[in-house]
Write an enzyme that holds these catalytic residues in place. Structure first.
Site, PDB file in Angstrom:
ATOM      1  N   CYS A   1     -14.093  -5.605  25.788  1.00 24.29           N
ATOM      2  CA  CYS A   1     -13.715  -6.124  26.735  1.00 24.29           C
ATOM      3  C   CYS A   1     -12.843  -7.540  26.489  1.00 24.29           C
ATOM      4  O   CYS A   1     -12.897  -8.285  26.904  1.00 24.29           O
ATOM      5  CB  CYS A   1     -15.084  -7.317  26.811  1.00 24.29           C
ATOM      6  SG  CYS A   1     -15.254  -8.152  24.989  1.00 24.29           S
TER       7      CYS A   1
ATOM      8  N   CYS B   1     -18.709  -6.595  17.993  1.00 25.40           N
ATOM      9  CA  CYS B   1     -18.307  -8.085  19.065  1.00 25.40           C
ATOM     10  C   CYS B   1     -19.482  -8.694  20.150  1.00 25.40           C
ATOM     11  O   CYS B   1     -20.448  -8.058  20.357  1.00 25.40           O
ATOM     12  CB  CYS B   1     -17.342  -8.057  20.769  1.00 25.40           C
ATOM     13  SG  CYS B   1     -17.655  -8.588  21.725  1.00 25.40           S
TER      14      CYS B   1
ATOM     15  N   PHE C   1       0.685  -1.284  -0.125  1.00 27.63           N
ATOM     16  CA  PHE C   1       0.021   0.169  -0.058  1.00 27.63           C
ATOM     17  C   PHE C   1       0.797   1.297  -0.159  1.00 27.63           C
ATOM     18  O   PHE C   1       0.281   2.498  -0.224  1.00 27.63           O
ATOM     19  CB  PHE C   1      -1.078   0.122   1.538  1.00 27.63           C
ATOM     20  CG  PHE C   1      -0.453   0.318   2.528  1.00 27.63           C
ATOM     21  CD1 PHE C   1      -0.162  -0.609   3.190  1.00 27.63           C
ATOM     22  CD2 PHE C   1      -0.132   1.549   3.376  1.00 27.63           C
ATOM     23  CE1 PHE C   1       0.709  -0.957   4.201  1.00 27.63           C
ATOM     24  CE2 PHE C   1       0.297   1.505   4.429  1.00 27.63           C
ATOM     25  CZ  PHE C   1       0.743   0.319   5.053  1.00 27.63           C
TER      26      PHE C   1
ATOM     27  N   HIS D   1       4.612  -5.461  13.309  1.00 30.66           N
ATOM     28  CA  HIS D   1       3.482  -4.822  12.875  1.00 30.66           C
ATOM     29  C   HIS D   1       2.092  -5.165  13.026  1.00 30.66           C
ATOM     30  O   HIS D   1       0.601  -5.260  12.526  1.00 30.66           O
ATOM     31  CB  HIS D   1       3.141  -4.489  11.668  1.00 30.66           C
ATOM     32  CG  HIS D   1       4.002  -3.330  11.185  1.00 30.66           C
ATOM     33  ND1 HIS D   1       4.755  -2.320   9.896  1.00 30.66           N
ATOM     34  CD2 HIS D   1       5.077  -2.617  12.330  1.00 30.66           C
ATOM     35  CE1 HIS D   1       5.643  -2.225   9.821  1.00 30.66           C
ATOM     36  NE2 HIS D   1       6.380  -2.100  11.243  1.00 30.66           N
TER      37      HIS D   1
ATOM     38  N   ASP E   1       0.140 -10.112   6.488  1.00 31.23           N
ATOM     39  CA  ASP E   1      -1.134 -11.246   5.992  1.00 31.23           C
ATOM     40  C   ASP E   1      -0.846 -12.448   6.372  1.00 31.23           C
ATOM     41  O   ASP E   1      -1.575 -13.884   6.738  1.00 31.23           O
ATOM     42  CB  ASP E   1      -0.385 -11.457   4.923  1.00 31.23           C
ATOM     43  CG  ASP E   1       1.233 -11.219   4.512  1.00 31.23           C
ATOM     44  OD1 ASP E   1       2.181 -12.846   5.325  1.00 31.23           O
ATOM     45  OD2 ASP E   1       1.879  -9.873   3.554  1.00 31.23           O
TER      46      ASP E   1
HETATM   47 ZN    ZN Z   1     -16.415  -6.970  23.779  1.00 34.41          ZN
END
Ligand code: ZN
Length: 252
Positions: free
Chosen positions: A134, A156, A35, A123, A108
């Protein structure tokens, strides 16, 4: 070229501790675009209206998460990319006790997919996602479930918080424990092979300062600022070079 590959094979077989440090060039050979390349910069500006540094910044993640996830999902994830000759050769070297660690700037997960074990992902990795509220952990599949709506912000299952990639965004620091392990591996290495990186991305590139070993080898298609310190510079494809090295080592 052939001579240089022979020299590299000899350095690897004679080294008590070898570390590989790789950049985007290792992944481009699996068809994953960099990128930061010229076309990557152009596309980011033209399609998303910002440079990649902003599209992958902590600020944008906070302010416009829909744009962040759209750019991230469309440009940073190559779910069907497979390990190439470089990933496979490095995993085999490790299996044969000829490689202590792989340090990578890529997210990746292809070194691990190739069978690499001591892989330090400076990274982070697309394959790890977590809830910012959480801490619940998810895999890459979880955020790709909404592939048809790439701007959708993953939530989530447990608490409804935003699920984000465990990758280092611009403005964020690297994981201290990973950096420490990487610095220790480099400082113990006799041979450091740097591949597929222009050595321009800091702070990861700064890790090279920890190298006290004898032999620095640089494999990159173009020149790098590290070339003058290197024992050996090979300007060629990393997959080709490491594939040839494996052929030589297998016949030794
Ligand atoms: Zn959560």
């Amino acid at each position: 070229m052939e001579d240089k590959i022979k020299i590299l094979s000899g350095l690897i077989s004679g080294s008590k501790s070898t570390v590989f440090f790789g950049g985007a060039g290792v992944s481009t050979e699996s068809g994953i675009p960099d990128f930061r390349s010229e076309s990557g910069l152009y596309k980011a500006q033209k399609v998303y209206g910002h440079p990649p540094e902003y599209l992958l910044s902590h600020t944008l993640f906070e302010r416009e998460p829909d744009l962040f996830f759209r750019y991230y999902k469309e440009n940073l994830i190559a779910a069907d990319a497979a390990p190439n000759a470089a990933h496979i050769a490095l995993a085999r070297l490790e299996d044969r006790g000829l490689l202590a660690a792989v340090l990578t700037q890529n997210i990746d997960g292809l070194h691990t997919a190739a069978g690499g074990k001591n892989v330090l992902e400076l990274h982070g990795s697309n394959h790890r996602q977590y809830c910012v509220d959480c801490g619940e952990r998810y895999g890459l599949g979880y955020i790709l479930a909404d592939a048809n709506c790439k701007g959708i912000i993953p939530k989530c299952k447990k608490c409804g918080g935003t699920v984000r990639p465990d990758v280092v965004l611009y403005e964020e620091g690297l994981d201290g424990a990973v950096v420490e392990s990487a610095a220790r591996a480099i400082s113990r290495a006799e041979l450091l092979i740097v591949g597929g990186t222009s050595l321009a991305v800091y702070p990861a590139a700064g890790l090279l300062r920890y190298f006290n070993g004898e032999n620095l080898v640089i494999i990159n298609k173009s020149e790098t600022p590290g070339d003058r310190m290197a024992r050996l510079v090979i300007n060629d494809s990393i997959g080709f070079v490491l594939g040839q090295v494996m052929d030589i080592l297998q016949n030794m």
